[in-house]
Design a protein around this motif. Structure first.
Motif, mmCIF file in Angstrom:
data_model
loop_
_atom_site.group_PDB
_atom_site.id
_atom_site.type_symbol
_atom_site.label_atom_id
_atom_site.label_comp_id
_atom_site.label_asym_id
_atom_site.label_seq_id
_atom_site.Cartn_x
_atom_site.Cartn_y
_atom_site.Cartn_z
ATOM 1 N N ASN A 1 -7.276 2.165 6.841
ATOM 2 C CA ASN A 1 -7.616 3.585 6.741
ATOM 3 C C ASN A 1 -8.499 4.047 7.894
ATOM 4 O O ASN A 1 -8.356 5.169 8.365
ATOM 5 N N THR B 1 -7.422 7.011 10.513
ATOM 6 C CA THR B 1 -8.272 8.158 10.846
ATOM 7 C C THR B 1 -8.418 8.307 12.350
ATOM 8 O O THR B 1 -8.284 9.414 12.888
ATOM 9 N N CYS C 1 -4.456 8.899 3.592
ATOM 10 C CA CYS C 1 -5.147 7.645 3.298
ATOM 11 C C CYS C 1 -4.186 6.693 2.595
ATOM 12 O O CYS C 1 -3.317 7.125 1.835
ATOM 13 N N PHE C 2 -4.354 5.411 2.860
ATOM 14 C CA PHE C 2 -3.578 4.377 2.176
ATOM 15 C C PHE C 2 -4.325 3.959 0.912
ATOM 16 O O PHE C 2 -5.553 3.811 0.924
ATOM 17 N N TYR C 3 -3.572 3.765 -0.171
ATOM 18 C CA TYR C 3 -4.141 3.361 -1.452
ATOM 19 C C TYR C 3 -3.348 2.193 -2.010
ATOM 20 O O TYR C 3 -2.173 2.023 -1.663
ATOM 21 N N ALA D 1 -7.387 11.650 -2.875
ATOM 22 C CA ALA D 1 -6.915 12.090 -1.560
ATOM 23 C C ALA D 1 -6.963 13.611 -1.432
ATOM 24 O O ALA D 1 -7.324 14.146 -0.376
ATOM 25 N N THR E 1 0.835 -1.189 0.000
ATOM 26 C CA THR E 1 0.000 0.000 0.000
ATOM 27 C C THR E 1 0.873 1.244 0.000
ATOM 28 O O THR E 1 2.037 1.196 0.370
ATOM 29 N N LEU F 1 0.869 5.397 1.192
ATOM 30 C CA LEU F 1 0.228 6.449 1.970
ATOM 31 C C LEU F 1 0.325 7.759 1.202
ATOM 32 O O LEU F 1 1.417 8.195 0.835
#
Length: 181
Positions: free
Chosen positions: A114, A118, A18-20, A31, A1, A3
């Motif tokens: 995610n 948060t 957010c992680f993608y 994002a 992933t 960030l």
């Protein structure tokens, strides 16, 4: 992933992170949209020099939102020190020991990661006194809120993809590997 995160230079607050599954323009713009919706429109956006940050789409979005798009000088890592320090904090604090952060159980590990991020940002990072400023990032951000503009109601309209295409003689248009008549 991967960030993707944004940091407010003045307050050190993280308006979006957010992680993608990939690091590309699509996820960067997603994002960015989330960050703008959550904390408003900044005056400047300081980004790296990767392909996602040099795209015409990003230039169009920032220009239409009246955000000055500034690229870091190549091979000059000191210009990105604050966000790099945040990434180090993520690696040393969040990823090694997320602690007792309560999140809902999902079947999707990326969504759970995610959600945990948060909660960690709100509980541990944004509301903890920052060593560089001597204040909590959220409080310092609120004190300088006059510098931030509210996001327009039609923010998603600014993120529409634009592409120039030629219609062939047989009335066909090619877009993203698909054919449209």
């Amino acid at each position: 992933t991967y960030l993707i995160a944004f940091i407010d230079d003045h307050s050190r607050m993280i308006p979006g992170a957010c992680f993608y599954p990939q690091e590309n323009l699509k996820y960067f713009l997603e994002a960015l949209k989330v960050a703008l919706l959550s904390r408003g429109i900044p005056r400047k956006l300081y980004v790296d020099n990767g392909p996602a940050f040099r795209s015409k789409q990003l230039e169009f979005i920032t220009a239409s939102l009246q955000i000055a798009l500034i690229h870091a000088r190549p091979y000059s890592p000191q210009g990105k020190g604050k966000i790099e320090r945040f990434f180090r904090t993520i690696r040393s604090s969040f990823l090694t020991d997320p602690g007792d952060l309560e999140v809902s159980n999902t079947n999707h590990p990326l969504m759970e990661l995610n959600e945990r991020l948060t909660v960690w940002l709100m509980d541990r990072y944004q509301n903890q006194v920052h060593s560089g400023t001597g204040q909590r990032p959220f409080d310092r951000f609120k004190n300088g809120i006059e510098m931030v503009r509210a996001a327009p109601d039609n923010l998603t309209d600014f993120f529409r993809m634009r592409a120039m295409r030629t219609v062939t003689k047989d009335r066909v248009v090619h877009l993203d590997g698909k054919i449209y008549e």
